[in-house]
Write a protein that holds these residues in place. Structure first.
Motif, PDB file in Angstrom:
ATOM      1  N   PHE A   1       8.472   5.159   6.146  1.00 42.78           N
ATOM      2  CA  PHE A   1       8.535   6.472   5.515  1.00 42.78           C
ATOM      3  C   PHE A   1       9.588   6.403   4.416  1.00 42.78           C
ATOM      4  N   VAL A   2       9.217   6.867   3.210  1.00 39.02           N
ATOM      5  CA  VAL A   2      10.156   6.755   2.079  1.00 39.02           C
ATOM      6  C   VAL A   2      10.529   8.112   1.496  1.00 39.02           C
ATOM      7  N   GLY A   3      10.170   9.204   2.191  1.00 40.36           N
ATOM      8  CA  GLY A   3      10.545  10.527   1.704  1.00 40.36           C
ATOM      9  C   GLY A   3       9.335  11.346   1.326  1.00 40.36           C
ATOM     10  N   GLY A   4       9.511  12.679   1.303  1.00 44.18           N
ATOM     11  CA  GLY A   4       8.424  13.578   0.933  1.00 44.18           C
ATOM     12  C   GLY A   4       7.277  13.428   1.901  1.00 44.18           C
TER      13      GLY A   4
ATOM     14  N   ALA B   1       0.864  -1.184   0.000  1.00 38.17           N
ATOM     15  CA  ALA B   1       0.000   0.000   0.000  1.00 38.17           C
ATOM     16  C   ALA B   1       0.901   1.234   0.000  1.00 38.17           C
ATOM     17  N   HIS B   2       0.656   2.123  -0.945  1.00 37.90           N
ATOM     18  CA  HIS B   2       1.450   3.359  -1.033  1.00 37.90           C
ATOM     19  C   HIS B   2       0.554   4.519  -0.569  1.00 37.90           C
ATOM     20  N   PHE B   3       0.842   5.021   0.634  1.00 36.43           N
ATOM     21  CA  PHE B   3       0.063   6.135   1.211  1.00 36.43           C
ATOM     22  C   PHE B   3       0.760   7.455   0.914  1.00 36.43           C
ATOM     23  N   ASP B   4      -0.077   8.490   0.796  1.00 34.36           N
ATOM     24  CA  ASP B   4       0.456   9.812   0.509  1.00 34.36           C
ATOM     25  C   ASP B   4      -0.465  10.835   1.174  1.00 34.36           C
ATOM     26  N   VAL B   5       0.118  11.928   1.674  1.00 34.41           N
ATOM     27  CA  VAL B   5      -0.689  12.991   2.293  1.00 34.41           C
ATOM     28  C   VAL B   5      -1.361  13.798   1.182  1.00 34.41           C
ATOM     29  N   ILE B   6      -2.672  13.967   1.292  1.00 37.79           N
ATOM     30  CA  ILE B   6      -3.398  14.703   0.251  1.00 37.79           C
ATOM     31  C   ILE B   6      -2.960  16.169   0.245  1.00 37.79           C
ATOM     32  N   ASN B   7      -2.550  16.618  -0.913  1.00 37.24           N
ATOM     33  CA  ASN B   7      -2.140  18.009  -1.115  1.00 37.24           C
ATOM     34  C   ASN B   7      -1.160  18.506  -0.049  1.00 37.24           C
ATOM     35  N   ALA B   8      -0.122  17.732   0.181  1.00 35.93           N
ATOM     36  CA  ALA B   8       0.899  18.134   1.165  1.00 35.93           C
ATOM     37  C   ALA B   8       1.550  19.442   0.743  1.00 35.93           C
ATOM     38  N   THR B   9       1.698  19.617  -0.561  1.00 38.23           N
ATOM     39  CA  THR B   9       2.362  20.834  -1.050  1.00 38.23           C
ATOM     40  C   THR B   9       1.531  22.067  -0.686  1.00 38.23           C
TER      41      THR B   9
HETATM   42  N1  LIG Z   1       9.553   7.939  -2.338  1.00 33.69           N
HETATM   43  C1  LIG Z   1       8.592   8.521  -3.033  1.00 33.69           C
HETATM   44  N2  LIG Z   1       8.343   9.829  -2.841  1.00 33.69           N
HETATM   45  C2  LIG Z   1       7.371  10.415  -3.559  1.00 33.69           C
HETATM   46  C3  LIG Z   1       6.603   9.704  -4.522  1.00 33.69           C
HETATM   47  N3  LIG Z   1       5.692  10.556  -5.052  1.00 33.69           N
HETATM   48  C4  LIG Z   1       5.890  11.757  -4.446  1.00 33.69           C
HETATM   49  N4  LIG Z   1       6.900  11.678  -3.540  1.00 33.69           N
HETATM   50  C5  LIG Z   1       7.369  12.729  -2.613  1.00 33.69           C
HETATM   51  O1  LIG Z   1       6.234  13.436  -2.133  1.00 33.69           O
HETATM   52  C6  LIG Z   1       6.421  14.837  -2.298  1.00 33.69           C
HETATM   53  C7  LIG Z   1       5.093  15.490  -2.548  1.00 33.69           C
HETATM   54  O2  LIG Z   1       4.593  15.102  -3.810  1.00 33.69           O
HETATM   55  P1  LIG Z   1       3.063  14.738  -4.056  1.00 33.69           P
HETATM   56  O3  LIG Z   1       2.660  13.693  -3.070  1.00 33.69           O
HETATM   57  O4  LIG Z   1       2.889  14.430  -5.500  1.00 33.69           O
HETATM   58  O5  LIG Z   1       2.378  16.155  -3.746  1.00 33.69           O
HETATM   59  P2  LIG Z   1       1.057  16.552  -3.001  1.00 33.69           P
HETATM   60  O6  LIG Z   1       1.121  18.018  -2.820  1.00 33.69           O
HETATM   61  O7  LIG Z   1       0.836  15.737  -1.757  1.00 33.69           O
HETATM   62  O8  LIG Z   1      -0.059  16.243  -4.055  1.00 33.69           O
HETATM   63  P3  LIG Z   1      -1.113  14.997  -4.110  1.00 33.69           P
HETATM   64  O9  LIG Z   1      -0.347  13.762  -3.722  1.00 33.69           O
HETATM   65  O10 LIG Z   1      -1.553  14.962  -5.542  1.00 33.69           O
HETATM   66  O11 LIG Z   1      -2.210  15.305  -3.142  1.00 33.69           O
HETATM   67  C8  LIG Z   1       7.443  14.938  -3.433  1.00 33.69           C
HETATM   68  O12 LIG Z   1       8.218  16.115  -3.291  1.00 33.69           O
HETATM   69  C9  LIG Z   1       8.309  13.719  -3.228  1.00 33.69           C
HETATM   70  O13 LIG Z   1       9.298  13.986  -2.239  1.00 33.69           O
HETATM   71  C10 LIG Z   1       6.899   8.316  -4.708  1.00 33.69           C
HETATM   72  O14 LIG Z   1       6.276   7.592  -5.504  1.00 33.69           O
HETATM   73  N5  LIG Z   1       7.888   7.777  -3.926  1.00 33.69           N
END
Ligand SMILES: Nc1nc2c(ncn2[C@@H]2O[C@H](COP(=O)(O)OP(=O)(O)OP(=O)(O)O)[C@@H](O)[C@H]2O)c(=O)[nH]1
Length: 255
Positions: A185-188, A140-148
């Protein structure tokens, strides 16, 4: 049914080495640790595995597709090129927490992390080629929504780091204790989670839990595969579907 092969990589007797004959320069230790991680990640990655830096002196890898000979070659190559050596414990299981726990026990039984006589141990067992299936690994690859927009472009860089780490800490603990999964945690703003067989409801519940506990909003793409790379790549594609459609959870095999 998942069948994850997990390898624990531990630097032998590293604590004493960092202070012998006197404490070593911190920048040199940081450089050694990150180069060692990079080399291990490349070796394992070229064979379809994923390596997580974890605590650097202890790294955790998903090694479906690597046999014991591959592990031996890695040890030899690191031993030839670094002033430290690696011991490896390998185990398999339907639940990655159990597999890691077994891999850890193997190394602990071989000797302490700070035992001068425990060097380059290789303990454990792998999944034989003819038992491997396309559903062995679930990632599962989690990501924070609109972190930027919410953090990176709004807060100072350290306060952003605190928010992202809070989300990670809550998710990692919850996935470990509620869903037998290992989060890294893998970065960003990204966290990769190695899971047993979980479905839509578990992921939705986990996202709700993190939002409730620390007010960090997550989305997740999930993939399955024969190796960590196959599952992780499918998860990345599923995460792109979340971004395109505005959904919170996407399972690659249901799209
Ligand atoms: N390791 C890793 N880091 C990632 C990946 N995709 C994005 N990142 C990191 O996450 C940071 C933020 O990028 P996004 O997640 O695309 O940006 P966001 O503002 O959260 O936008 P959304 O995800 O579309 O909501 C980037 O600067 C990277 O450091 C990935 O597939 N793997």
């Amino acid at each position: 049914m998942t069948n994850t092969q997990v390898t624990l990589l531990q630097i032998d007797n590293y604590g004493p080495w960092t202070v012998t004959p006197e404490p070593r320069r911190e920048a040199d230790l940081q450089t050694l640790q990150s180069r060692l991680y990079a080399d291990v990640s490349q070796f394992v990655g070229n064979r379809g595995g994923y390596t997580f830096f974890t605590r650097f002196d202890n790294m955790i890898a998903v090694t479906n597709g690597l046999d014991l000979e591959d592990h031996r070659v890695l040890q030899e190559s690191i031993g030839n090129r670094y002033p430290v050596t690696l011991s490896l414990g390998v185990a398999t299981g339907t639940d990655p927490v159990h597999a890691l726990s077994d891999a850890t026990t193997r190394l602990q039984e071989a000797g302490s992390a700070q035992d001068e006589d425990r060097r380059e141990c290789l303990e454990g067992r792998i999944i034989e080629d003819d038992h491997r299936t396309d559903e062995d690994v679930q990632i599962a690859h989690f990501d924070v929504i609109n972190a930027t927009g919410n953090y990176t472009d709004e807060l100072n860089a350290f306060d952003t780091f605190i928010e992202i780490e809070q989300g990670y800490a809550e998710l990692m603990r919850h996935m470990r204790y509620a869903h037998d999964s290992l989060s890294f945690f893998v970065g960003g703003d990204n966290v990769i989670v190695v899971c047993p067989d979980l479905g839509y409801d578990e992921y939705e519940e986990a996202i709700g839990h993190v939002e409730e506990a620390v007010d960090v909003s997550l989305q997740v793409g999930v993939g399955r595969g024969k190796s960590a790379h196959d599952a992780g790549f499918a998860a990345k594609h599923a995460l792109e579907t979340c971004r395109a459609d505005g959904t919170r959870v996407e399972l690659e095999w249901e799209s």
